[in-house]
Design an enzyme around this catalytic site. Sequence first.
Site, PDB file in Angstrom:
ATOM      1  N   MET A 190      29.578 118.000  34.696  1.00  0.00           N
ATOM      2  CA  MET A 190      30.888 118.035  34.063  1.00  0.00           C
ATOM      3  C   MET A 190      31.831 117.135  34.853  1.00  0.00           C
ATOM      4  O   MET A 190      31.782 117.101  36.085  1.00  0.00           O
ATOM      5  CB  MET A 190      31.443 119.466  34.042  1.00  0.00           C
ATOM      6  N   CYS A 208      38.348 119.172  30.212  1.00  0.00           N
ATOM      7  CA  CYS A 208      37.027 118.542  30.168  1.00  0.00           C
ATOM      8  C   CYS A 208      37.179 117.153  30.767  1.00  0.00           C
ATOM      9  O   CYS A 208      37.825 116.284  30.168  1.00  0.00           O
ATOM     10  CB  CYS A 208      36.483 118.443  28.750  1.00  0.00           C
TER      11      CYS A 208
END
Length: 397
Positions: A319, A107
């Site tokens: 993201m 992430c």
Amino acid sequence: MPAALHPPQIRIPAAYLRGGTSKGVFFRLQDLPEACQVPGPARDALLLRVIGSPDPYGKQTDGMGGATSSTSKTVILAKSSRPGHDVDYLFGQVSIDQPFVDWSGNCGNLSAAVGPFAISNGLVEAQRIPRNGLCTVRIWQANIGKTIIAHVPITEGAVQETGDFELDGVTFPAAEVQLEFMDPAEEGEGGAMFPTGRLVDDLEVPGVGTFKATLINAGIPTIFVDAEAVGCTGTELQEAINGDAQALARFEAIRAHGALRMGLIQHLGEAATRQHTPKVAFVAPPKAYTASSGKPIAAGDVDLLVRALSMGKLHHAMMGTAAVAIGTAAAIPGTLVNLAAGGGARSAVRFGHPSGTLRVGAEAVQDGGEWKVTKAVMSRSVRVLMEGWVRVPGNSF
């Protein structure tokens, strides 16, 4: 029923942090129950219960999750035994409605929170932390086997959490953390940066169509397609896609067939339990649009438009790992991302996403006919939201 049949809750030291446009529950490895300090079913079961999954209602009401891909996340950190690194960082993307944790990727947004947490929780040697200035935290990203360098602001020996850095997709300003994703391409399973050996492929998706696609391993495995080819404009906000079941099904089919073409899965059925990777995104040349906050974005504000899906839904911003993929692909002439930005060589790109704009840089060079990217750079804001203990029933794992 006798009380003995109802085990008490246990409490585990944890913190809840926002990094970029994501939020997650952070743990030190040493604080987890012994059975959960190693990979396996016990660890996955614990994290599922912490977040509140699987939840057939899709709300994660009985856990720490926020019922979106951006807020159904967990992080486990430990002092690194790897030379030249301070902390080992493991990321778990928790499914909202299914009983699994996806460990297949990083992430990028929460990467920004790793350094601040590590400094504040004794995972960085004290002598490496300046009284004032920037602390450089060397992070080993264990999911993908890559190095991330975080530059964390320090004031009077403590992590600076407040600041005036504004990030589209986040309501309030906070401290800025600059991230360098070192050698972001050529991730483990996927092999080379371009796993098919081409900058653009014809991706055949039975029942949907054949699309030009750039399949890239950089930051996170990503499938880029042209917005127009999939019936989009590139100016869409979340509801335009997430409220269209047929569109979501098309994108999932593209993602599954792209994963197969990239060698990330061996058969299409595996895509259902590998939701975190690869990502699928669509790109378009600059156009004016109104961001989800109501902020007007002019065509001249951006080099291109990008919309990306995460865990089966259009992301509300971008993201962090996909931003690395965007910056990398934009730096390489001939990719769909580069062409959408106008083509040619470039070392940075500003792209429009549903919440606004984001700038990401990448250094790309051609070596023996193959493209190499030494690093991608971007800034995110970070803030600790809460710390203490998270509680779960004692029979959760």
